[in-house]
Design a protein around this motif. Structure first.
Motif, PDB file in Angstrom:
ATOM      1  N   THR A   1      12.071  86.234  19.968  1.00  0.00           N
ATOM      2  CA  THR A   1      12.861  87.444  19.761  1.00  0.00           C
ATOM      3  C   THR A   1      14.167  87.382  20.547  1.00  0.00           C
ATOM      4  OG1 THR A   1      11.856  88.607  21.632  1.00  0.00           O
ATOM      5  CG2 THR A   1      10.714  88.739  19.490  1.00  0.00           C
ATOM      6  N   TYR A   2      15.011  88.401  20.317  1.00  0.00           N
ATOM      7  CA  TYR A   2      16.259  88.487  21.076  1.00  0.00           C
ATOM      8  C   TYR A   2      15.990  88.633  22.572  1.00  0.00           C
ATOM      9  CZ  TYR A   2      18.996  88.886  16.787  1.00  0.00           C
ATOM     10  OH  TYR A   2      19.592  88.637  15.578  1.00  0.00           O
ATOM     11  N   ASP A   3      14.895  89.304  22.931  1.00  0.00           N
ATOM     12  CA  ASP A   3      14.537  89.421  24.348  1.00  0.00           C
ATOM     13  C   ASP A   3      14.279  88.042  24.952  1.00  0.00           C
ATOM     14  OD1 ASP A   3      14.779  92.136  24.213  1.00  0.00           O
ATOM     15  OD2 ASP A   3      12.622  92.553  24.121  1.00  0.00           O
TER      16      ASP A   3
ATOM     17  N   LEU B   1      14.665  85.587  13.621  1.00  0.00           N
ATOM     18  CA  LEU B   1      15.709  86.286  14.376  1.00  0.00           C
ATOM     19  C   LEU B   1      16.551  87.156  13.450  1.00  0.00           C
ATOM     20  CD1 LEU B   1      16.875  83.445  16.789  1.00  0.00           C
ATOM     21  CD2 LEU B   1      15.788  85.606  17.441  1.00  0.00           C
ATOM     22  N   ARG B   2      16.850  86.669  12.263  1.00  0.00           N
ATOM     23  CA  ARG B   2      17.658  87.458  11.333  1.00  0.00           C
ATOM     24  C   ARG B   2      16.895  88.684  10.832  1.00  0.00           C
ATOM     25  NH1 ARG B   2      20.748  82.945   7.537  1.00  0.00           N
ATOM     26  NH2 ARG B   2      22.089  82.124   9.197  1.00  0.00           N
TER      27      ARG B   2
ATOM     28  N   GLN C   1      18.330  93.965  13.724  1.00  0.00           N
ATOM     29  CA  GLN C   1      19.076  93.723  14.960  1.00  0.00           C
ATOM     30  C   GLN C   1      20.347  92.925  14.689  1.00  0.00           C
ATOM     31  OE1 GLN C   1      18.428  95.255  17.599  1.00  0.00           O
ATOM     32  NE2 GLN C   1      16.428  94.825  18.510  1.00  0.00           N
ATOM     33  N   GLY C   2      20.290  92.047  13.684  1.00  0.00           N
ATOM     34  CA  GLY C   2      21.444  91.190  13.396  1.00  0.00           C
ATOM     35  C   GLY C   2      22.470  91.811  12.484  1.00  0.00           C
TER      36      GLY C   2
ATOM     37  N   ALA D   1      23.918  85.546  18.477  1.00  0.00           N
ATOM     38  CA  ALA D   1      22.944  86.293  19.274  1.00  0.00           C
ATOM     39  C   ALA D   1      23.457  86.322  20.704  1.00  0.00           C
ATOM     40  CB  ALA D   1      21.567  85.636  19.215  1.00  0.00           C
ATOM     41  N   TRP D   2      23.631  87.525  21.244  1.00  0.00           N
ATOM     42  CA  TRP D   2      24.216  87.670  22.575  1.00  0.00           C
ATOM     43  C   TRP D   2      25.564  86.962  22.658  1.00  0.00           C
ATOM     44  CZ3 TRP D   2      21.801  91.297  25.163  1.00  0.00           C
ATOM     45  CH2 TRP D   2      20.440  91.506  24.936  1.00  0.00           C
TER      46      TRP D   2
END
Length: 388
Positions: free
Chosen positions: A259-261, A290-291, A302-303, A314-315
């Motif tokens: 995940t993004y985390d 992720l997408r 999120q994306g 991402a970030w």
């Protein structure tokens, strides 16, 4: 054409190249452009620079070749072999005497297939080097300064292992002596190569531009071969990969996606050793995950909205998907701490001589690479999701 005209052509190409090099410097200093915009413009200008370099070399070679033909014709005329309009100084007649380097090889090596060897205009080779970089998922993320060219069998990159000696010093006291421990990253050159044959009839009759297609396919296969090793090569393999040299973190059981985390945690681990995360490489399944990751509560992606361009960052880091990464794997890296050696850039050469008697044309691709070297393991953070 006279030799002086070829020299003027070469000079004009080099002057134009100098302007483009100056433009590259201004792009690097332009804080108004995003990293993606800079990368796109730099890659485009790089292609033009290589093209102009090739044009300059081609003009010089044409001038040298015509000078050789003139000298040969002059000697032949002096012994009575040339008559009529084929006299020294008549450039049109000289081109009729020896129209091309390919015909020259055929005349001097007729009946000796392969004596001419593999040849290709330099302009083609330089153009293909850019294509290879654009197609390589791994090389695309590396700063240009970290793709090291060298001219020996093995490249050694000095590496500082440890240093100490810092400390507070009282006024008037003697400064303590520091120590440094050095080692090196070793890059032995390894060759990637392949030959593809095609009959002259197929090349002539095809509705497609087969010469270009064959060259592009060879380059694609070379870039795929390099990417496979750049990611997966073992410590004892000919080309070492980053997975064998980085730091791995396995997610807890039940956590089957990255995940993004998890990316944020990996970025922090890189930064903890003064690194600067610059790229995310993801396996196909994790890139898709992720997408598709959604925010809790709102259920929004999120994306970004799926009606927009698919999430590519991402970030703030580019997310590059590679089919060569093992399933459930994501890599966060400081690309400035990765090094690749290039002993010989990708080049495609064409031979109409090697199979002269069977009227076939050969396309040969070769390149010699060395690497990949990782300055320190903490600069490559490997995240592995749980299998179940």
């Amino acid at each position: 054409m006279s030799i002086s005209l070829y020299e003027r052509q070469a000079k004009a190409a080099l002057e134009e190249r100098s302007k483009l090099v100056a433009e590259l410097r201004t792009i690097e200093a332009d804080n108004k452009m995003t990293a993606a915009e800079k990368r796109e413009r730099v890659e485009r200008i790089d292609r033009d620079v290589m093209r102009l370099e090739a044009e300059a070399r081609d003009a010089v070679e044409r001038g040298e070749r015509e000078a050789e033909v003139r000298a040969m014709a002059s000697r032949a005329g002096a012994t009575g072999f040339l008559t009529g309009s084929a006299l020294p100084g008549d450039s049109e007649s000289f081109r009729a005497l020896m129209p091309s380097l390919n015909e020259y090889r055929a005349l001097i090596a007729e009946g000796t297939p392969g004596a001419g060897g593999y040849t290709v205009p330099e302009k083609v080779s330089a153009q293909y080097a850019d294509v290879l970089k654009a197609q390589s998922t791994f090389l695309r993320a590396l700063p240009a300064a970290n793709v090291l060219t060298f001219d020996t069998e093995t490249l050694q990159v000095p590496q500082l292992i440890e240093s100490d000696g810092e400390g507070y010093v009282a006024e008037g006291a003697e400064l303590p002596e520091g120590t440094m421990t050095w080692s090196s990253l070793s890059f032995p050159a390894r060759k990637i190569g392949r030959v593809q044959w095609a009959s002259s009839e197929v090349l002539e009759d095809s509705a497609l531009d087969l010469r270009n297609i064959i060259g592009q396919n060879l380059l694609r296969d070379a870039s795929l071969r390099f990417d496979a090793d750049a990611f997966n090569g073992g410590l004892t393999d000919e080309v070492k990969g980053i997975l064998a040299q980085g730091t791995s973190t396995s997610l807890a059981a039940g956590k089957v996606t990255v995940t993004y985390d998890d990316l944020a945690d990996a970025c922090a681990r890189v930064e903890a050793m003064n690194g600067h995360p610059s790229v995310v490489w993801a396996s196909t399944d994790m890139g898709a995950a992720l997408r598709k990751e959604k925010a809790s509560g709102s259920g929004e992606y999120q994306g970004g909205s799926p009606t927009d361009t698919p999430a590519s960052t991402a970030w703030g880091l580019p997310v590059l998907v590679s089919g060569f990464l093992p399933a459930r794997t994501v890599v966060v890296a400081d690309a400035s701490r990765l090094f690749v050696g290039i002993r010989r850039n990708a080049a495609i050469r064409i031979s109409e001589d090697a199979r002269f008697s069977s009227d076939q044309v050969g396309f040969k691709l070769t390149m010699r690479v060395a690497g990949v070297g990782v300055a320190e393991a903490s600069s490559v953070q490997i995240i592995e999701a749980a299998a179940s």
